[in-house]
Design a protein around this motif. Structure first.
Motif, PDB file in Angstrom:
ATOM      1  N   GLY A 102       0.818  -1.211   0.000  1.00  0.00           N
ATOM      2  CA  GLY A 102       0.000   0.000   0.000  1.00  0.00           C
ATOM      3  C   GLY A 102       0.851   1.258   0.000  1.00  0.00           C
ATOM      4  N   ILE A 103       1.929   1.237   0.758  1.00  0.00           N
ATOM      5  CA  ILE A 103       2.843   2.393   0.802  1.00  0.00           C
ATOM      6  C   ILE A 103       3.463   2.611  -0.574  1.00  0.00           C
ATOM      7  N   GLU A 104       3.871   1.531  -1.216  1.00  0.00           N
ATOM      8  CA  GLU A 104       4.475   1.640  -2.546  1.00  0.00           C
ATOM      9  C   GLU A 104       3.446   2.107  -3.576  1.00  0.00           C
ATOM     10  N   ALA A 105       2.240   1.553  -3.536  1.00  0.00           N
ATOM     11  CA  ALA A 105       1.194   1.974  -4.470  1.00  0.00           C
ATOM     12  C   ALA A 105       0.897   3.459  -4.294  1.00  0.00           C
ATOM     13  N   GLU A 106       0.784   3.908  -3.065  1.00  0.00           N
ATOM     14  CA  GLU A 106       0.500   5.326  -2.816  1.00  0.00           C
ATOM     15  C   GLU A 106       1.619   6.201  -3.358  1.00  0.00           C
ATOM     16  N   ARG A 107       2.857   5.793  -3.170  1.00  0.00           N
ATOM     17  CA  ARG A 107       4.013   6.567  -3.645  1.00  0.00           C
ATOM     18  C   ARG A 107       3.999   6.695  -5.167  1.00  0.00           C
ATOM     19  N   VAL A 108       3.796   5.582  -5.856  1.00  0.00           N
ATOM     20  CA  VAL A 108       3.810   5.580  -7.325  1.00  0.00           C
ATOM     21  C   VAL A 108       2.642   6.404  -7.868  1.00  0.00           C
ATOM     22  N   ILE A 109       1.458   6.201  -7.311  1.00  0.00           N
ATOM     23  CA  ILE A 109       0.285   6.948  -7.783  1.00  0.00           C
ATOM     24  C   ILE A 109       0.474   8.439  -7.523  1.00  0.00           C
ATOM     25  N   ARG A 110       0.992   8.801  -6.355  1.00  0.00           N
ATOM     26  CA  ARG A 110       1.235  10.215  -6.034  1.00  0.00           C
ATOM     27  C   ARG A 110       2.186  10.838  -7.047  1.00  0.00           C
ATOM     28  N   GLN A 111       3.246  10.125  -7.413  1.00  0.00           N
ATOM     29  CA  GLN A 111       4.194  10.641  -8.406  1.00  0.00           C
ATOM     30  C   GLN A 111       3.508  10.850  -9.756  1.00  0.00           C
ATOM     31  N   ARG A 112       2.692   9.887 -10.153  1.00  0.00           N
ATOM     32  CA  ARG A 112       1.982  10.000 -11.435  1.00  0.00           C
ATOM     33  C   ARG A 112       1.018  11.177 -11.427  1.00  0.00           C
ATOM     34  N   ILE A 113       0.302  11.341 -10.329  1.00  0.00           N
ATOM     35  CA  ILE A 113      -0.648  12.460 -10.224  1.00  0.00           C
ATOM     36  C   ILE A 113       0.104  13.787 -10.250  1.00  0.00           C
ATOM     37  N   SER A 114       1.230  13.843  -9.567  1.00  0.00           N
ATOM     38  CA  SER A 114       2.037  15.070  -9.548  1.00  0.00           C
ATOM     39  C   SER A 114       2.521  15.431 -10.949  1.00  0.00           C
ATOM     40  N   ARG A 115       2.987  14.434 -11.694  1.00  0.00           N
ATOM     41  CA  ARG A 115       3.434  14.695 -13.074  1.00  0.00           C
ATOM     42  C   ARG A 115       2.267  15.170 -13.935  1.00  0.00           C
ATOM     43  N   ARG A 116       1.131  14.528 -13.769  1.00  0.00           N
ATOM     44  CA  ARG A 116      -0.047  14.888 -14.556  1.00  0.00           C
ATOM     45  C   ARG A 116      -0.486  16.309 -14.213  1.00  0.00           C
ATOM     46  N   PHE A 117      -0.501  16.626 -12.934  1.00  0.00           N
ATOM     47  CA  PHE A 117      -0.894  17.965 -12.506  1.00  0.00           C
ATOM     48  C   PHE A 117       0.099  19.003 -13.021  1.00  0.00           C
ATOM     49  N   GLN A 118       1.393  18.700 -12.927  1.00  0.00           N
ATOM     50  CA  GLN A 118       2.398  19.648 -13.411  1.00  0.00           C
ATOM     51  C   GLN A 118       2.224  19.901 -14.904  1.00  0.00           C
ATOM     52  N   GLY A 119       1.878  18.863 -15.642  1.00  0.00           N
ATOM     53  CA  GLY A 119       1.607  19.029 -17.070  1.00  0.00           C
ATOM     54  C   GLY A 119       0.452  19.987 -17.300  1.00  0.00           C
ATOM     55  N   TRP A 120      -0.554  19.881 -16.466  1.00  0.00           N
ATOM     56  CA  TRP A 120      -1.722  20.764 -16.539  1.00  0.00           C
ATOM     57  C   TRP A 120      -1.305  22.200 -16.245  1.00  0.00           C
TER      58      TRP A 120
END
Length: 147
Positions: A102-120
Motif C-alpha cells: 500500500g505504501i508503494e502503491a501510494e508513492r507511485v500513484i502520487r508521483q503519477r498524479i504530480s506529473r499529470r498535474f504539473q503538465g496541466w
C-alpha cells in the motif's frame, strides 16, 4: 429561462458532453494499474500520511456514511494495500495501516498524479490554474449552500 440564455446553456451542455464528463477518467487513470479508484487512492493516501486512522475518521472527514467508506476500505484490504490493527486499550477500535504494498502503491500513484498535474499547470500557467481552482471552489460553495 430567457431566450438570450439558451446559447449559454447550450455551450455548457457542449462542454459537459465533450470535456467535463471525462475529467473523472483523467483523474483516475494514474491509479488504474493498481486497480484502485481515485477515491480509494485518496483513502490510502490519508492512511499513509497519518497514524491511528479509523474508518470513522475518514467518514467524518469526508462527510459521508460509514458504509460508503467501508465499501472502499474493503477493496483496499482485499487487495492487500491495508491491514487493520486493534487498539491496545479498546479491541473494538480498529486502526487502518498501510501495508508495504500500500505504501508503494501510494508513492507511485502520487508521483503519477504530480506529473499529470504539473503538465496541466505547464499548459495553463500557474495564474490560470489558480483562477480555475478558485472558480471550482466558488461553484462548490454556492452549490452546497443551495442544498
Amino acid at each position: 429561462m430567457a431566450e438570450s440564455a439558451q446559447p449559454l446553456l447550450d455551450a455548457f451542455i457542449d462542454v459537459y458532453m465533450n470535456s467535463l464528463k471525462y475529467l473523472d477518467e483523467f483523474v483516475s487513470e494514474p491509479a488504474k494499474e493498481f486497480h484502485l479508484s481515485f477515491e480509494q487512492y485518496l483513502i490510502l493516501r490519508e492512511i499513509t500520511k497519518h497514524r491511528n486512522v479509523t474508518l470513522m475518521d475518514i467518514a467524518s472527514q469526508r462527510q459521508v456514511t460509514r458504509s460508503a467508506i467501508s465499501r472502499q476500505i474493503k477493496v483496499l484490504l482485499r487487495q492487500g494495500y491495508l491491514r487493520q490493527q486493534p487498539d491496545e486499550n479498546d479491541r473494538r477500535r480498529l486502526y487502518l495501516l498501510a501495508t508495504p504494498a500500500g505504501i508503494e502503491a501510494e508513492r507511485v500513484i502520487r508521483q503519477r498524479i504530480s506529473r499529470r498535474f504539473q503538465g496541466w499547470v505547464d499548459v495553463y500557467g500557474e495564474d490560470r490554474a489558480r483562477e480555475i481552482l478558485k472558480f471550482i471552489q466558488d461553484f462548490s460553495q454556492v452549490t452546497r449552500l443551495k442544498k
